[in-house]
Write a protein that holds these residues in place. Structure first.
Motif, short mmCIF file in Angstrom:
data_model
loop_
_atom_site.label_atom_id
_atom_site.label_comp_id
_atom_site.label_asym_id
_atom_site.label_seq_id
_atom_site.Cartn_x
_atom_site.Cartn_y
_atom_site.Cartn_z
N ILE A 119 0.84 -1.20 0.00
CA ILE A 119 0.00 0.00 0.00
C ILE A 119 0.88 1.25 0.00
CG2 ILE A 119 -1.69 1.34 1.32
CD1 ILE A 119 -2.85 -1.38 2.23
N ALA A 120 1.90 1.26 0.84
CA ALA A 120 2.82 2.40 0.91
C ALA A 120 3.49 2.62 -0.45
CB ALA A 120 3.85 2.18 1.99
N GLY A 121 3.87 1.54 -1.10
CA GLY A 121 4.49 1.64 -2.43
C GLY A 121 3.52 2.20 -3.47
N ASP A 122 2.27 1.75 -3.41
CA ASP A 122 1.25 2.25 -4.34
C ASP A 122 0.99 3.75 -4.10
OD1 ASP A 122 1.02 -0.22 -5.47
OD2 ASP A 122 -0.89 -0.73 -4.49
N VAL A 123 0.94 4.16 -2.85
CA VAL A 123 0.72 5.57 -2.53
C VAL A 123 1.90 6.40 -3.03
CG1 VAL A 123 0.54 7.23 -0.63
CG2 VAL A 123 -0.81 5.13 -0.58
N ALA A 124 3.11 5.90 -2.84
CA ALA A 124 4.30 6.62 -3.30
C ALA A 124 4.32 6.76 -4.82
CB ALA A 124 5.56 5.90 -2.82
N ASN A 125 3.82 5.75 -5.51
CA ASN A 125 3.79 5.79 -6.97
C ASN A 125 2.65 6.62 -7.54
OD1 ASN A 125 6.05 4.15 -7.25
ND2 ASN A 125 4.84 2.28 -7.23
N ALA A 126 1.67 6.93 -6.73
CA ALA A 126 0.48 7.67 -7.22
C ALA A 126 0.76 9.12 -7.44
CB ALA A 126 -0.66 7.51 -6.23
#
Length: 75
Positions: A68-75
């Motif tokens: 989730i943290a990775g997805d948020v960082a990529n958004a």
């Protein structure tokens, strides 16, 4: 799809649909099945399966915190 036969005690008051749902939710929770695959095991539509996950204390958002943290960082 494979078929599995289980011998369960007669005292277990659980029908085959409930048992299929229990197995499907656990496999979904462990990320061994996708939502669609788990719904198929349970004999339900994806929508119905997703709606029933809460009854088994399983989140539909089956992601690790790191993902989730990775997805948020990529958004």
């Amino acid at each position: 799809m494979r078929t599995v036969t289980l011998n369960l005690p007669d005292t277990l008051e659980m029908d085959s649909r409930e048992l299929a749902m229990l197995v499907a939710t656990k496999l979904y929770e462990q990320r061994k099945l996708s939502l669609g695959q788990a719904a198929e095991v349970a004999g339900l539509s994806k929508r119905t399966f997703a709606e029933l996950l809460g009854k088994y204390n399983v989140s539909i958002f089956n992601y690790a915190a790191v993902e989730i943290a990775g997805d948020v960082a990529n958004a």
